[in-house]
Design an enzyme around this catalytic site. Structure first.
Site, PDB file in Angstrom:
ATOM      1  N   LEU A  28     -42.603-146.624  21.319  1.00  0.00           N
ATOM      2  CA  LEU A  28     -41.495-146.425  21.411  1.00  0.00           C
ATOM      3  C   LEU A  28     -41.349-146.050  19.845  1.00  0.00           C
ATOM      4  CD1 LEU A  28     -39.248-147.412  22.774  1.00  0.00           C
ATOM      5  CD2 LEU A  28     -39.130-149.643  21.609  1.00  0.00           C
TER       6      LEU A  28
ATOM      7  N   SER B 120     -35.121-148.703  14.934  1.00  0.00           N
ATOM      8  CA  SER B 120     -34.540-149.614  14.682  1.00  0.00           C
ATOM      9  C   SER B 120     -33.958-149.008  15.946  1.00  0.00           C
ATOM     10  CB  SER B 120     -33.642-149.543  13.636  1.00  0.00           C
ATOM     11  OG  SER B 120     -34.601-150.016  12.595  1.00  0.00           O
TER      12      SER B 120
ATOM     13  N   ARG C 277     -57.807-177.915  -8.387  1.00  0.00           N
ATOM     14  CA  ARG C 277     -57.884-177.576  -9.216  1.00  0.00           C
ATOM     15  C   ARG C 277     -57.643-178.979 -10.808  1.00  0.00           C
ATOM     16  NH1 ARG C 277     -59.037-174.000 -13.475  1.00  0.00           N
ATOM     17  NH2 ARG C 277     -57.086-172.911 -14.508  1.00  0.00           N
TER      18      ARG C 277
ATOM     19  N   GLN D 146     -48.190-167.933  -6.097  1.00  0.00           N
ATOM     20  CA  GLN D 146     -47.853-169.166  -7.145  1.00  0.00           C
ATOM     21  C   GLN D 146     -48.524-170.086  -7.582  1.00  0.00           C
ATOM     22  OE1 GLN D 146     -45.759-167.052  -8.764  1.00  0.00           O
ATOM     23  NE2 GLN D 146     -45.632-168.620 -11.430  1.00  0.00           N
TER      24      GLN D 146
ATOM     25  N   GLY E  33     -52.975-167.267 -11.938  1.00  0.00           N
ATOM     26  CA  GLY E  33     -53.697-166.320 -12.011  1.00  0.00           C
ATOM     27  C   GLY E  33     -54.849-165.567 -11.237  1.00  0.00           C
TER      28      GLY E  33
ATOM     29  N   GLU F 110     -41.610-154.666  15.722  1.00  0.00           N
ATOM     30  CA  GLU F 110     -40.949-155.461  16.588  1.00  0.00           C
ATOM     31  C   GLU F 110     -39.308-156.015  16.675  1.00  0.00           C
ATOM     32  OE1 GLU F 110     -42.605-155.494  19.382  1.00  0.00           O
ATOM     33  OE2 GLU F 110     -44.219-156.243  18.418  1.00  0.00           O
TER      34      GLU F 110
ATOM     35  N   THR G 293     -37.109-154.879  13.046  1.00  0.00           N
ATOM     36  CA  THR G 293     -36.835-155.533  11.373  1.00  0.00           C
ATOM     37  C   THR G 293     -35.990-156.463  11.426  1.00  0.00           C
ATOM     38  OG1 THR G 293     -34.818-154.484  10.842  1.00  0.00           O
ATOM     39  CG2 THR G 293     -36.738-152.836  10.001  1.00  0.00           C
TER      40      THR G 293
END
Length: 381
Positions: free
Chosen positions: A127, A134, A269, A337, A341, A364, A366
């Site tokens: 398409l 768009s 952690r 986050q 690191g 599909e 935006t």
């Protein structure tokens, strides 16, 4: 994290169990390697097809499973939680079968549809164009009637499966300007003049490359016209309503994978003598992510159930695509986050999840286009 699902039938539960088994065995162990090598997992798609997972929403008389969309989307979600590229491939393939399944003549469906959804063939949906993503009504690829066929010339852009597809839905101009001049043709890979170009160098989804396709006087038989001349734009928009739900499901699965990984890491952690999941700053971040994912899943399933009931669902599909893909972006960023690191290196999958999430806000339609769709509906009342 185990998702507590309410399913319509025992068969649906069996399908989700099958999808989970295949995803754990065939997808999860292969994802990182294929993404690193930019290698399309064609054999994995064949495995899914042979298991009956490439034709879930389509009729049993054509080799499908006749499953409601709410079940199909939850299968997609499971696949995406193990490997987004594969789930996106299934979503694009399902989208590519839609024009024939919904708008083809009985003769066309009987002759062509079983091969399309049987698992051995893969589809592409053509398409978008280099200067018109768009603005689909402004496409310029043209098909000229010549005897018992159409001669197609033009270029399509951002085509998933461009190099590996066995069939192509080509939206092209057979009439004048605007939406009313657009038609849909179904072409085979074997037809001369279909020329995939060099793959784009994308941020993510390296195992599922996209590319432009040049149609250089490609001759398509007239009996491959789907719907009537001038009906292509309506077909394309209807297909995208369903496709947006597929992308929403992919986003929910990806977000769930990112959350599950981040939670597992945060439990293990330790800093300052305790697991980092116990620190309120991180715990609240994870709680927000879990809530947003549940909300996205609920919105997606509401839209799917409207579709299954034969009720209008276009606006709810736009809301689901918009919200779920924005959630996937936020959750994957937060997952990076949480890992700190470690989240920034490829030893952990969350950096890949974050790169992959971005494209879901674009494909599909935006998310800006989704907002246009929703706001126009509100303005009409």
């Amino acid at each position: 994290m185990t998702v507590d699902r309410i399913l319509p039938t025992d068969e649906a539960q069996d399908l989700l169990d099958l999808a989970t088994e295949i995803a754990d065995r065939e997808l999860a162990p292969k994802a990182a390697g294929h993404e690193e090598r930019a290698e399309f997992p064609r054999e994995v798609l064949r495995t899914l097809g042979r298991a009956g997972l490439l034709g879930l929403p389509y009729g049993e008389e054509y080799g499908g499973a006749a499953q409601p969309y709410e079940v199909y989307l939850q299968v997609l979600e499971i696949l995406a939680s193990r490997w987004l590229a594969v789930a996106e491939a299934v979503s694009v393939h399902t989208l590519s079968c839609y024009p024939l399944a919904e708008y083809g003549t009985p003769q066309q469906r009987k002759r062509l549809l079983p091969d399309l959804i049987g698992g051995e063939q893969l589809g592409a949906y053509c398409l978008s164009e280099p200067h018109g993503g768009s603005d689909a009504a402004g496409l310029t690829t043209r098909a000229v009637r010549d005897g018992d066929g159409y001669v197609v010339s033009g270029t399509k852009a951002w085509i998933t499966h461009a190099h590996v597809a066995d069939f192509f839905n080509i939206f092209c101009r057979t009439g004048g300007a605007g939406a009313r001049g657009i038609s849909c043709l179904l072409a085979d890979r074997s037809m001369p003049g279909i020329q995939p170009q060099m793959a784009e160098r994308t941020m993510g989804l390296h195992a599922s490359p996209v590319a432009q396709i040049a149609f250089d006087e490609t001759r398509v038989p007239a009996d491959r016209l789907i719907g009537g001349e001038g009906e292509g734009f309506g077909i394309a928009m209807s297909a995208l309503d369903s496709g947006r739900l597929g992308i929403a499901a992919c986003a929910v699965g990806l977000a769930q994978a990112a959350l599950d990984y981040a939670v597992g890491y945060a439990r293990e952690r330790r800093q300052f003598g305790r697991a980092i999941v116990d620190f309120q700053g991180l715990g609240f971040m994870l709680a927000d992510a879990a809530t947003q994912i549940s909300a996205a899943r609920a919105l997606m399933l509401t839209a799917a159930r409207l579709r299954d009931a034969g009720r209008p669902y276009s606006i709810e599909a736009a809301k689901a695509k918009l919200f779920a893909t924005d959630v996937a972006m936020r959750v994957t960023i937060d997952a990076v986050q949480v890992l700190g690191g470690a989240g920034y290196v490829a030893d952990h999958p969350v950096e890949r999840y974050m790169r992959e999430a971005k494209v879901l806000q674009i494909v599909e339609g935006t998310n800006q286009i989704q907002r246009v769709v929703i706001s126009r509906a509100l303005a009409k009342g």
